[in-house]
Scaffold this active site. Structure first.
Site, PDB file in Angstrom:
ATOM      1  N   LYS A 157       0.842  -1.205   0.000  1.00 14.02           N
ATOM      2  CA  LYS A 157       0.000   0.000   0.000  1.00 14.02           C
ATOM      3  C   LYS A 157       0.874   1.251   0.000  1.00 14.02           C
ATOM      4  O   LYS A 157       0.596   2.220  -0.713  1.00 14.02           O
ATOM      5  CB  LYS A 157      -0.945  -0.010   1.197  1.00 14.02           C
ATOM      6  N   LYS A 171      -8.100 -11.706 -13.624  1.00 17.95           N
ATOM      7  CA  LYS A 171      -8.846 -11.979 -12.396  1.00 17.95           C
ATOM      8  C   LYS A 171      -9.936 -10.909 -12.213  1.00 17.95           C
ATOM      9  O   LYS A 171      -9.667  -9.717 -12.365  1.00 17.95           O
ATOM     10  CB  LYS A 171      -7.876 -11.925 -11.211  1.00 17.95           C
ATOM     11  N   LYS A 199     -12.543  -5.431  -8.502  1.00 17.60           N
ATOM     12  CA  LYS A 199     -13.078  -4.070  -8.690  1.00 17.60           C
ATOM     13  C   LYS A 199     -11.979  -3.112  -9.102  1.00 17.60           C
ATOM     14  O   LYS A 199     -12.245  -2.092  -9.722  1.00 17.60           O
ATOM     15  CB  LYS A 199     -13.852  -3.588  -7.468  1.00 17.60           C
TER      16      LYS A 199
HETATM   17  P1  ADP Z   1     -11.467  -7.130  -5.255  1.00 18.65           P
HETATM   18  O1  ADP Z   1     -10.321  -7.840  -5.930  1.00 18.65           O
HETATM   19  O2  ADP Z   1     -12.603  -6.910  -6.182  1.00 18.65           O
HETATM   20  O3  ADP Z   1     -11.020  -5.877  -4.532  1.00 18.65           O
HETATM   21  P2  ADP Z   1     -11.636  -8.197  -2.597  1.00 18.65           P
HETATM   22  O4  ADP Z   1     -10.159  -8.155  -2.444  1.00 18.65           O
HETATM   23  O5  ADP Z   1     -12.481  -7.213  -1.841  1.00 18.65           O
HETATM   24  O6  ADP Z   1     -12.001  -8.131  -4.151  1.00 18.65           O
HETATM   25  O7  ADP Z   1     -12.102  -9.695  -2.279  1.00 18.65           O
HETATM   26  C1  ADP Z   1     -13.019 -10.082  -1.277  1.00 18.65           C
HETATM   27  C2  ADP Z   1     -13.033 -11.589  -1.257  1.00 18.65           C
HETATM   28  O8  ADP Z   1     -13.445 -12.124  -2.524  1.00 18.65           O
HETATM   29  C3  ADP Z   1     -11.679 -12.213  -0.963  1.00 18.65           C
HETATM   30  O9  ADP Z   1     -11.874 -13.312  -0.104  1.00 18.65           O
HETATM   31  C4  ADP Z   1     -11.172 -12.677  -2.300  1.00 18.65           C
HETATM   32  O10 ADP Z   1     -10.357 -13.823  -2.170  1.00 18.65           O
HETATM   33  C5  ADP Z   1     -12.463 -13.012  -3.053  1.00 18.65           C
HETATM   34  N1  ADP Z   1     -12.298 -12.725  -4.500  1.00 18.65           N
HETATM   35  C6  ADP Z   1     -12.217 -11.497  -5.065  1.00 18.65           C
HETATM   36  N2  ADP Z   1     -12.067 -11.596  -6.412  1.00 18.65           N
HETATM   37  C7  ADP Z   1     -12.054 -12.908  -6.706  1.00 18.65           C
HETATM   38  C8  ADP Z   1     -11.935 -13.664  -7.929  1.00 18.65           C
HETATM   39  N3  ADP Z   1     -11.813 -13.057  -9.105  1.00 18.65           N
HETATM   40  N4  ADP Z   1     -11.944 -15.009  -7.852  1.00 18.65           N
HETATM   41  C9  ADP Z   1     -12.082 -15.636  -6.645  1.00 18.65           C
HETATM   42  N5  ADP Z   1     -12.196 -14.989  -5.469  1.00 18.65           N
HETATM   43  C10 ADP Z   1     -12.188 -13.648  -5.479  1.00 18.65           C
END
Ligand code: ADP
Ligand code: TRP
Length: 320
Positions: free
Chosen positions: A110, A189, A192
């Site tokens: 970060k 992947k 957001k």
């Molecule tokens: P983002 O990548 O959209 O910011 P987060 O980091 O907030 O998502 O993820 C929240 C949860 O969802 C975590 O436990 C993460 O492992 C799961 N997750 C997020 N994106 C994926 C994905 N593309 N495939 C599988 N699990 C995911």
């Protein structure tokens, strides 16, 4: 056996969140004694706007309940409804060498991204350790990115027990490696941060448009497409059973079948898949008092466990 899950209230959920985190949690609710909480204290490190934070917490509660969190099986609560966690964090802070936190990769990442670190962000892993240790959690399912935080938690618990006696439970991490990474509409992947998400509870028209914009190669309709390397097929597999996947794969060879048809199939399947959850969500949104009652009841149950741990901890360290 207590299994604890912490949920970041991070806005609109997408299909990757559902298959990566929510679905595995919902499926595992029969095992042990699940605790799941919405980490609103942690969210403060990003300095959210107050009304925005409140809305986000309610939104996450509604969405997780709609997706199948069962308050009969799971103690589901808001982190800040059990403020004992901050007391435990402070107690643990005095045992944590600064160097341990300086080595945290999520913190270093970060800072490298140019985020001005506040002390909350730096001490984030100690609050996370307090979440886990306060409820004497045995097992913590997390994504790989949280593995180091679990190692720090174990380190903190062991140090504490060495100093004051066997009070804290040293937790095990369960890394969610079995869960496949869900691709976004661009094939990376789904995240957001990449603007490639399919939202879980988007409006019908917007979702259809989003899915229709999934990136594919440019094989013309008359030529067979390769289902194995196709992003659209990867999405279809999330929602369809084996027979349906086999049937669609066969149609990939037909000369009157193109990516547009496959995308349409993904939209229809996903729309059906989430239909019961959408209905449940609408009901919950119309009855937010019920959602608050669930969180309140969860907090009471969590607080009873927290009070016992804190009595032991305070006595051991000489505060009582
Ligand atoms: P983002 O990548 O959209 O910011 P987060 O980091 O907030 O998502 O993820 C929240 C949860 O969802 C975590 O436990 C993460 O492992 C799961 N997750 C997020 N994106 C994926 C994905 N593309 N495939 C599988 N699990 C995911
Ligand atoms: N840091 C976790 C994440 O970003 C959320 C979290 C906070 C958590 N406290 C926790 C997860 C305790 C498990 C246990 O996903």
């Amino acid at each position: 056996m207590r299994i604890l899950t912490g949920i970041q209230p991070s806005g609109i959920l997408h299909v990757g969140n559902y298959f990566g985190a929510i679905h595995p949690f919902v499926e595992s609710q029969g095992d042990g004694q699940p605790f799941a909480f919405i980490a609103d204290y942690h969210a403060l490190t990003q300095l959210p706007e107050p009304d925005g934070l409140r809305e986000m917490v309610t939104g996450v509660a509604v969405d997780w309940l709609a997706c199948g969190v069962d308050p009969q099986k799971t103690v589901f609560f808001r982190q800040s409804d059990v403020p004992e966690v901050v007391e435990l964090m402070w107690i643990l802070c005095s045992q944590v060498p600064v160097g341990l936190l300086e080595r945290c990769t999520s913190y270093k990442d970060k800072v490298a991204q140019g985020i001005t670190a506040n002390f909350g962000l730096f001490s984030y892993p100690v609050l996370m350790a307090a979440d886990i240790l306060l409820y004497k959690s045995n097992l913590v399912p997390v994504g790989r990115d949280q593995k180091q935080h679990l190692e720090i938690t174990r380190d903190i618990a062991i140090r504490f027990n060495n100093q004051y006696g066997e009070i804290l439970v040293v937790p095990e991490a369960r890394i969610r490696d079995g869960v496949a990474v869900v691709p976004g509409i661009d094939g990376q992947k789904m995240s957001k941060s990449y603007d490639n998400t399919i939202n879980l509870f988007g409006a019908e028209k917007a979702l259809r448009k989003r899915i229709m914009s999934t990136v594919t190669d440019s094989t013309p309709m008359e030529e067979p497409m390769d289902p194995a390397s196709c992003n659209v097929m990867a999405l279809y597999k999330l929602f369809a059973d084996d027979a349906e996947v086999a049937a669609l794969s066969e149609r990939y060879a037909a000369n009157d079948f193109g990516y547009g048809h496959a995308k349409q199939a993904v939209f229809e399947k996903s729309w059906e898949y989430f239909r019961p959850m959408r209905q449940r969500r609408d009901e919950l949104l119309a009855n937010l008092d019920h959602v608050n009652d669930v969180l309140h009841d969860g907090a009471e149950r969590a607080r009873a466990v927290a009070a016992e741990t804190m009595d032991e901890v305070r006595a051991a360290i000489g505060l009582r």
